[in-house]
Design a protein around this motif. Structure first.
Motif, PDB file in Angstrom:
ATOM      1  N   LYS A 105       0.832  -1.199   0.000  1.00  0.00           N
ATOM      2  CA  LYS A 105       0.000   0.000   0.000  1.00  0.00           C
ATOM      3  C   LYS A 105       0.869   1.253   0.000  1.00  0.00           C
ATOM      4  O   LYS A 105       0.618   2.199  -0.752  1.00  0.00           O
ATOM      5  N   GLU A 106       1.908   1.258   0.823  1.00  0.00           N
ATOM      6  CA  GLU A 106       2.806   2.414   0.905  1.00  0.00           C
ATOM      7  C   GLU A 106       3.576   2.598  -0.398  1.00  0.00           C
ATOM      8  O   GLU A 106       3.771   3.722  -0.859  1.00  0.00           O
ATOM      9  N   ARG A 107       4.021   1.501  -0.998  1.00  0.00           N
ATOM     10  CA  ARG A 107       4.754   1.576  -2.262  1.00  0.00           C
ATOM     11  C   ARG A 107       3.870   2.192  -3.343  1.00  0.00           C
ATOM     12  O   ARG A 107       4.329   3.005  -4.156  1.00  0.00           O
ATOM     13  N   LYS A 108       2.592   1.831  -3.342  1.00  0.00           N
ATOM     14  CA  LYS A 108       1.664   2.379  -4.329  1.00  0.00           C
ATOM     15  C   LYS A 108       1.501   3.887  -4.125  1.00  0.00           C
ATOM     16  O   LYS A 108       1.535   4.657  -5.088  1.00  0.00           O
ATOM     17  N   LYS A 109       1.355   4.331  -2.869  1.00  0.00           N
ATOM     18  CA  LYS A 109       1.215   5.757  -2.582  1.00  0.00           C
ATOM     19  C   LYS A 109       2.465   6.527  -2.990  1.00  0.00           C
ATOM     20  O   LYS A 109       2.372   7.605  -3.581  1.00  0.00           O
ATOM     21  N   VAL A 110       3.633   5.978  -2.703  1.00  0.00           N
ATOM     22  CA  VAL A 110       4.886   6.641  -3.068  1.00  0.00           C
ATOM     23  C   VAL A 110       5.010   6.700  -4.589  1.00  0.00           C
ATOM     24  O   VAL A 110       5.422   7.713  -5.148  1.00  0.00           O
ATOM     25  N   GLY A 111       4.640   5.618  -5.262  1.00  0.00           N
ATOM     26  CA  GLY A 111       4.689   5.596  -6.729  1.00  0.00           C
ATOM     27  C   GLY A 111       3.786   6.657  -7.337  1.00  0.00           C
ATOM     28  O   GLY A 111       4.171   7.345  -8.294  1.00  0.00           O
ATOM     29  N   GLU A 112       2.589   6.815  -6.775  1.00  0.00           N
ATOM     30  CA  GLU A 112       1.667   7.842  -7.275  1.00  0.00           C
ATOM     31  C   GLU A 112       2.220   9.237  -7.026  1.00  0.00           C
ATOM     32  O   GLU A 112       2.097  10.118  -7.877  1.00  0.00           O
ATOM     33  N   ALA A 113       2.823   9.439  -5.870  1.00  0.00           N
ATOM     34  CA  ALA A 113       3.410  10.748  -5.557  1.00  0.00           C
ATOM     35  C   ALA A 113       4.568  11.064  -6.506  1.00  0.00           C
ATOM     36  O   ALA A 113       4.700  12.200  -6.985  1.00  0.00           O
ATOM     37  N   GLU A 115       4.973   9.884  -9.500  1.00  0.00           N
ATOM     38  CA  GLU A 115       4.391  10.098 -10.822  1.00  0.00           C
ATOM     39  C   GLU A 115       3.819  11.519 -10.937  1.00  0.00           C
ATOM     40  O   GLU A 115       4.018  12.199 -11.949  1.00  0.00           O
ATOM     41  N   ALA A 116       3.123  11.967  -9.898  1.00  0.00           N
ATOM     42  CA  ALA A 116       2.573  13.322  -9.894  1.00  0.00           C
ATOM     43  C   ALA A 116       3.694  14.358  -9.943  1.00  0.00           C
ATOM     44  O   ALA A 116       3.587  15.373 -10.655  1.00  0.00           O
ATOM     45  N   GLU A 117       4.772  14.126  -9.213  1.00  0.00           N
ATOM     46  CA  GLU A 117       5.912  15.048  -9.222  1.00  0.00           C
ATOM     47  C   GLU A 117       6.556  15.093 -10.607  1.00  0.00           C
ATOM     48  O   GLU A 117       6.934  16.162 -11.089  1.00  0.00           O
ATOM     49  N   GLN A 118       6.661  13.942 -11.252  1.00  0.00           N
ATOM     50  CA  GLN A 118       7.251  13.911 -12.594  1.00  0.00           C
ATOM     51  C   GLN A 118       6.364  14.667 -13.591  1.00  0.00           C
ATOM     52  O   GLN A 118       6.868  15.392 -14.442  1.00  0.00           O
ATOM     53  N   LYS A 119       5.048  14.522 -13.472  1.00  0.00           N
ATOM     54  CA  LYS A 119       4.135  15.265 -14.352  1.00  0.00           C
ATOM     55  C   LYS A 119       4.284  16.763 -14.131  1.00  0.00           C
ATOM     56  O   LYS A 119       4.263  17.543 -15.078  1.00  0.00           O
ATOM     57  N   ARG A 120       4.441  17.170 -12.874  1.00  0.00           N
ATOM     58  CA  ARG A 120       4.612  18.581 -12.554  1.00  0.00           C
ATOM     59  C   ARG A 120       5.898  19.118 -13.189  1.00  0.00           C
ATOM     60  O   ARG A 120       5.909  20.173 -13.814  1.00  0.00           O
TER      61      ARG A 120
END
Length: 154
Positions: A105-113, A115-120
């Protein structure tokens, strides 16, 4: 007949000995959820140590002491509980299942974060490219020709 009786007796001893717990249940046994929480934090600490152990040593962080204080336990209670659960593989497997689920669960949250940072960052780069192309097209921003001196001019 003798071998038949000895076989039954050996089987009976085997069954009785397997029922007895290898490690007795301690009086201050941590619950499965508490053990899972501690083991989850231990896994994170070990990961941190693997990344930058020197920085941790430089800051004088005593993560073991911190973990015991955080989970309101001590090293002896943790050791006794860990020994008990380790001697009971089914229970230990359940605990590690909880830990694995939390890590996933934590790995998924970190991955999403991430990904969002890379999009930014990508959108910032795109905005800079657009800005540069607008400047290049602007007639006022075009480069003026450089004049060169002739030897005789002062």
């Amino acid at each position: 007949m003798k071998t038949y009786i000895l076989s039954i007796l050996a089987l009976l001893v085997l069954v009785v000995s397997c029922r007895e717990e290898a490690v007795p249940k301690p009086d201050d046994l941590l619950s499965k959820e508490q053990m899972a929480a501690i083991l989850y934090d231990v896994t994170l600490v070990n990961s941190i140590k693997g990344v930058n152990k020197q920085k941790l040593e430089d800051t004088y962080l005593h993560l073991d002491s911190y973990l015991y204080a955080k989970h309101e336990t001590d090293s002896l209670q943790f050791k006794r509980s860990n020994d008990y659960y380790a001697a009971n593989p089914t229970k230990y497997f359940e605990i590690y299942g909880i830990v694995q689920a939390k890590l996933t669960k934590e790995r998924k949250k970190v991955g999403e974060a991430l990904e969002a940072e890379q999009k930014r960052r990508d959108s910032i780069q795109d905005a800079k490219k657009i800005q540069r192309s607008k400047i290049d097209k602007d007639s006022l921003a075009k480069k003026k020709p450089e004049f060169t001196r002739v030897r005789g001019d002062k």
